[in-house]
Design an enzyme around this catalytic site. Structure first.
Site, mmCIF file in Angstrom:
data_model
loop_
_atom_site.group_PDB
_atom_site.id
_atom_site.type_symbol
_atom_site.label_atom_id
_atom_site.label_comp_id
_atom_site.label_asym_id
_atom_site.label_seq_id
_atom_site.Cartn_x
_atom_site.Cartn_y
_atom_site.Cartn_z
ATOM 1 N N GLU A 26 24.009 28.571 47.167
ATOM 2 C CA GLU A 26 23.427 29.861 46.792
ATOM 3 C C GLU A 26 21.991 29.952 47.302
ATOM 4 O OE1 GLU A 26 23.823 31.414 42.614
ATOM 5 O OE2 GLU A 26 21.679 31.009 42.592
ATOM 6 N N ASP A 51 22.589 35.684 46.645
ATOM 7 C CA ASP A 51 22.466 36.040 45.238
ATOM 8 C C ASP A 51 21.527 37.221 45.027
ATOM 9 O OD1 ASP A 51 22.983 35.614 42.429
ATOM 10 O OD2 ASP A 51 20.965 34.781 42.289
ATOM 11 N N LYS A 104 34.403 32.650 35.594
ATOM 12 C CA LYS A 104 34.123 33.351 34.322
ATOM 13 C C LYS A 104 35.439 33.854 33.731
ATOM 14 C CE LYS A 104 29.516 34.637 35.918
ATOM 15 N NZ LYS A 104 28.610 35.745 36.332
ATOM 16 N N LYS A 110 24.102 25.847 43.069
ATOM 17 C CA LYS A 110 23.461 27.049 42.544
ATOM 18 C C LYS A 110 21.972 26.798 42.286
ATOM 19 C CE LYS A 110 25.740 29.812 39.840
ATOM 20 N NZ LYS A 110 25.929 30.932 40.799
ATOM 21 N N ARG A 112 53.624 40.772 19.576
ATOM 22 C CA ARG A 112 52.184 40.767 19.780
ATOM 23 C C ARG A 112 51.748 39.687 20.754
ATOM 24 N NH1 ARG A 112 49.135 43.703 21.295
ATOM 25 N NH2 ARG A 112 50.095 45.127 19.800
#
Length: 278
Positions: free
Chosen positions: A194, A215, A133, A165, A98
């Site tokens: 951004e 963006d 992410k 950002k 597993r």
């Protein structure tokens, strides 16, 4: 791929998590401790694989040494293809099963999804790029899987490069102010910023950013941004991009499309372990 100490620590932690200080009570009850077997890791569907070296490391961690690699990371495989074979103690094989599949299937899922995006933009200059992410603790492995799928990596961590950002811009008082502060403190670092509008793009362009992130702009706005920049810096589109419209963004002339889904939403690739008792 060369696994790092942190990768081996992650593998060990995963096995410890599975045993939780005890033993595999099902295998102990049903399988003689000296029993041996052969087993194949087999693809259940078509796709691109990644993580075979991690699966091998899991097998070795439980004492298995007779391992045969049939396919390699980055290979396109079909349902029924044997990817990796192992021989040895049956209990050890099932103990590793597993954990090995968790790593192998997850990373192959990332590679397979990335490959689908790369195919959508084929023939353009646009590259498919990942984000931060990622699954905590698995960033290096997942970004490696992106490369195996034909994608490219964005920064690995917060200190690799600056990415200014919207929240940084709001805190600093504007795009020019935010950029100037980063450039002043880190003059040798690559800086990406951004922008939400084409006016912001025009404002920051004289500051000579290395890259501008567009963006949530439409393909038409990206096309206009490419004309405004005219080769002065690179452009990356992010937000609102899907497999269905990826090619439209790529044809706008941007250098990259940033796709968080490569790592945060990749379906697990179906791999099974087929045991053959000796």
């Amino acid at each position: 791929m060369t696994l790092s100490k942190s990768d081996f620590d992650l593998i060990k932690a995963a096995i410890v998590e599975d045993l939780a200080g005890g033993e595999d009570i099902t295998s102990v009850a049903t399988i003689d401790e000296k029993a041996t077997a052969k087993a194949d890791f087999t693809a259940r569907k078509s796709g691109v694989i990644a993580g075979i070296e991690v699966a091998e490391a899991v097998l070795r961690e439980v004492g298995l040494t007779e391992i045969k690699r049939v396919k390699n990371d980055g290979d396109q495989v079909s349902a029924g293809d044997i990817l990796l074979s192992v021989s040895g103690n049956t209990r050890a094989i099932l103990l590793a099963e597993r954990t090995a599949l968790n790593f192998f299937s997850q990373l192959s899922g990332v590679a397979t999804l990335t490959s689908a995006w790369v195919k959508e933009v084929a023939g353009t200059k646009c590259q498919v790029r990942d984000t931060r992410k990622t699954t905590p603790g698995m960033r290096v492995l997942e970004k490696y899987a992106v490369r195996m799928g034909g994608g490219t990596n964005h920064r690995m961590n917060l200190s690799d490069a600056a990415l200014i950002k919207d929240n940084h811009i709001a805190a600093a008082g504007g795009v020019v102010e935010a950029f100037a502060k980063v450039r002043a403190l880190y003059p040798d670092s690559e800086i990406e910023i951004e922008v939400d509008t084409l006016d912001q793009l025009r404002d920051v362009l004289p500051q000579k950013p290395d890259l501008v992130l567009l963006d949530n702009m439409s393909p038409a706005q990206c096309t206009e941004a490419v004309a405004i920049v005219n080769g002065v810096c690179k452009l990356e589109a992010s937000g609102g991009i899907s497999l269905e419209n990826a090619r439209a963004y790529a044809k706008s002339g941007v250098d990259y499309i940033a796709i968080g889904a490569l790592t945060h939403s990749a379906p697990v690739f179906d791999i099974g372990l087929d045991l053959r008792a000796e």
